[in-house]
Design an enzyme around this catalytic site. Structure first.
Site, short mmCIF file in Angstrom:
data_model
loop_
_atom_site.label_atom_id
_atom_site.label_comp_id
_atom_site.label_asym_id
_atom_site.label_seq_id
_atom_site.Cartn_x
_atom_site.Cartn_y
_atom_site.Cartn_z
N TYR A 105 37.09 32.60 42.77
CA TYR A 105 36.60 32.73 41.51
C TYR A 105 35.88 34.35 41.12
O TYR A 105 35.91 34.80 42.57
CB TYR A 105 35.46 32.16 41.41
CG TYR A 105 34.83 31.55 40.31
CD1 TYR A 105 34.91 31.14 39.42
CD2 TYR A 105 33.34 32.20 40.18
CE1 TYR A 105 34.42 31.62 38.06
CE2 TYR A 105 32.93 32.24 38.88
CZ TYR A 105 33.32 31.84 38.15
OH TYR A 105 32.16 31.66 36.97
N ASP B 154 36.76 42.00 45.38
CA ASP B 154 35.14 40.81 45.01
C ASP B 154 34.14 40.46 46.06
O ASP B 154 34.11 39.52 46.89
CB ASP B 154 35.69 39.88 44.80
CG ASP B 154 35.12 39.02 43.83
OD1 ASP B 154 33.74 39.12 43.40
OD2 ASP B 154 34.76 37.80 42.23
N LYS C 186 25.02 39.36 41.90
CA LYS C 186 24.48 38.81 42.97
C LYS C 186 23.14 39.56 43.58
O LYS C 186 22.00 39.79 43.03
CB LYS C 186 25.15 37.93 43.93
CG LYS C 186 25.74 36.61 43.38
CD LYS C 186 26.90 35.17 43.70
CE LYS C 186 26.74 34.69 42.60
NZ LYS C 186 28.80 34.30 42.13
C1 LIG Z 1 29.44 34.55 41.44
C2 LIG Z 1 30.80 35.13 41.42
C3 LIG Z 1 31.38 36.00 40.49
C4 LIG Z 1 30.59 35.77 38.72
O1 LIG Z 1 29.19 36.09 38.92
P1 LIG Z 1 28.97 35.98 37.63
O2 LIG Z 1 27.74 36.90 37.54
O3 LIG Z 1 28.38 34.40 37.58
O4 LIG Z 1 29.44 36.97 36.54
C5 LIG Z 1 32.87 36.66 40.22
N1 LIG Z 1 32.80 36.43 41.76
C6 LIG Z 1 32.85 35.57 42.83
C7 LIG Z 1 32.87 36.30 44.44
C8 LIG Z 1 31.53 34.92 42.33
O5 LIG Z 1 31.12 34.26 43.49
#
Ligand SMILES: *Cc1c(COP(=O)(O)O)cnc(C)c1O
Length: 428
Positions: free
Chosen positions: A144, A239, A267
């Site tokens: 994701y 990511d 995060k």
């Molecule tokens: C949570 C998450 C995102 C998206 O971040 P948001 O602040 O919710 O837009 C992207 N990549 C990873 C790996 C994530 O866990």
């Protein structure tokens, strides 16, 4: 436990907010029932609207690595708020957090702050395309990267290697530039490079996925991606929205000793406020506006509230890096405790863990990618989730999510959790 008030609040929310929530996973669709509504949180605990105390294993999906309402971060936010919440004009604070982040993470020279992980990943891909002059990207099924169009892609049918949109509203045109690969399958990625020679700008990957449960990269897999990118003049985007400042000071790059070209954050880097960031070495970052031609901007980007919260969080981790060991030890303790109870009671399961990320899968095949994660028994998962919730333990309300431990969780809390499972296991 009683959830009368939460259910009433959810019913009201559904009248004014689509599905009653501002992010789908919160609606409990994967586990059934009504979501709980939180009134407040402190340290390891959530306190819901019905007066229950719950041990929290999601920590706002990762950011609150030191627990809820961590006093230094709360103070930083309060102090900043009194001086104004946003200016749209540069502040010294932005350089302060940038300097600290760059010093903690290997292999980056410059960092740009945005407001979410979605924005960070979306911008990283634009930068990679601008830098390489190529258009296609490779992503992995089950990883994701936020909800921007280029990532909402599923596998195409038959022999077609292009992705197809997996949400209405994403165009076929966008989908054709995102190629989908299987996580942990290097040959699959090699084949995509072969059939799209000279067209791939970047691979984007969660180095340790946390969005299909917690999945571990096979030995040599990430190294293989690094070599493929080098051989084909493509960029490797890690990511690290989930893993950054969680698996180690320097995230997965440091822990696994692999250099990515662009790294995205979110995060933890915001300490619980809406922050994302992307970073790379100078050669790449110099392509970004206003230094270079690749456009990216944000009215509230780098606002003092968020920057002060983020700085205070990163500084706490930088000053006391033993917290990463503490988190890993606690997570290992939980892993062992859960595994013992499930084994003793003959419940088929697999547990994946790295650092403070862990997930329990009710399947007997190793969980190494999206397909094997999807083999988990969701009925068992539902009973597990609701059973634990009724004992006062809040787990991720989906079998496709990792737990994120926070360091406010004590060994007594872990024992409480394992005891709760002893009661719940009989219903699995
Ligand atoms: C949570 C998450 C995102 C998206 O971040 P948001 O602040 O919710 O837009 C992207 N990549 C990873 C790996 C994530 O866990």
């Amino acid at each position: 436990m009683i959830y009368q008030r939460s259910s009433a609040l959810f019913a009201e929310a559904q009248q004014y907010i689509p599905g009653g929530v501002n992010s789908p996973v919160r609606a409990f669709k994967a586990v059934g029932g009504d979501p709980i509504f939180v009134k407040e949180a402190k340290g390891a605990y959530l306190f819901d609207e019905d007066g229950n105390r719950l041990i929290d294993y999601i920590a706002s999906w990762g950011p609150l690595i030191l627990g809820h309402a961590y006093p230094p971060v709360v103070d930083a936010i309060v102090n900043s708020a009194k001086k104004g919440t946003s200016y749209g004009i540069p502040t010294a604070l932005e350089t302060k957090i940038a300097k600290l982040a760059v010093s903690m993470v290997p292999n980056i020279d410059k960092i740009r702050f945005v407001n979410s992980g979605t924005e960070a990943c979306m911008s990283a891909v634009r930068l990679a395309r601008g830098f390489t002059g190529k258009e296609r990207i490779i992503k992995f099924a089950g990883c994701y990267h936020g909800h921007s169009d280029a990532f909402l892609i599923q596998a195409g049918s038959g022999a077609v290697t292009f992705g197809t949109p997996n949400s209405p509203g994403v165009t076929k045109g966008t989908a054709k530039d995102t190629l989908l690969a299987r996580y942990n399958d290097l040959e699959n990625v090699e084949a995509l490079f072969r059939s799209n020679e000279g067209e791939i700008a970047a691979i984007i990957i969660e180095p340790v996925p946390g969005n299909m449960g917690c999945i571990l990269p096979r030995e040599g897999f990430l190294e293989g991606l690094r070599s493929l990118c080098d051989a084909h003049d493509a960029l490797l985007i890690f990511d690290e929205v989930m893993t950054g400042f969680r698996l180690a000071k320097g995230g997965a790059q440091e822990l696994l000793d692999i250099d990515a070209d662009i790294v995205t954050f979110g995060k933890v880097i915001g300490g619980g406020l809406p922050v994302g960031a992307f970073a790379a070495r100078n050669e790449i970052m110099s392509h970004l506006a206003p230094e270079g031609p690749v456009y990216q901007a944000g009215t509230l980007s780098g606002n003092p509230l968020a920057m002060n919260a983020g700085f205070t969080m990163l500084k706490a981790l930088n000053d006391a890096p033993e917290v990463f060991d503490s988190l890993e030890n606690k997570t290992a303790y939980l892993h062992e405790g859960i595994a013992n109870v499930l084994e003793k009671n003959g419940v088929v399961h697999r547990i994946n863990r790295l650092g403070s990320m862990v997930s329990v899968h009710f399947t007997n095949t190793p969980v190494v990618d999206f397909e094997t994660a999807a083999k988990g028994n969701n009925d068992t998962f539902k009973r597990y989730f609701h059973g634990m919730l009724s004992e006062g333990v809040y787990l991720p309300p989906s079998a496709f999510e990792s737990y994120f431990l926070n360091d406010a969780i004590s060994y007594e809390d872990l024992d409480f959790t394992i005891d709760a499972l002893r009661k719940v296991v009989k219903m699995l």
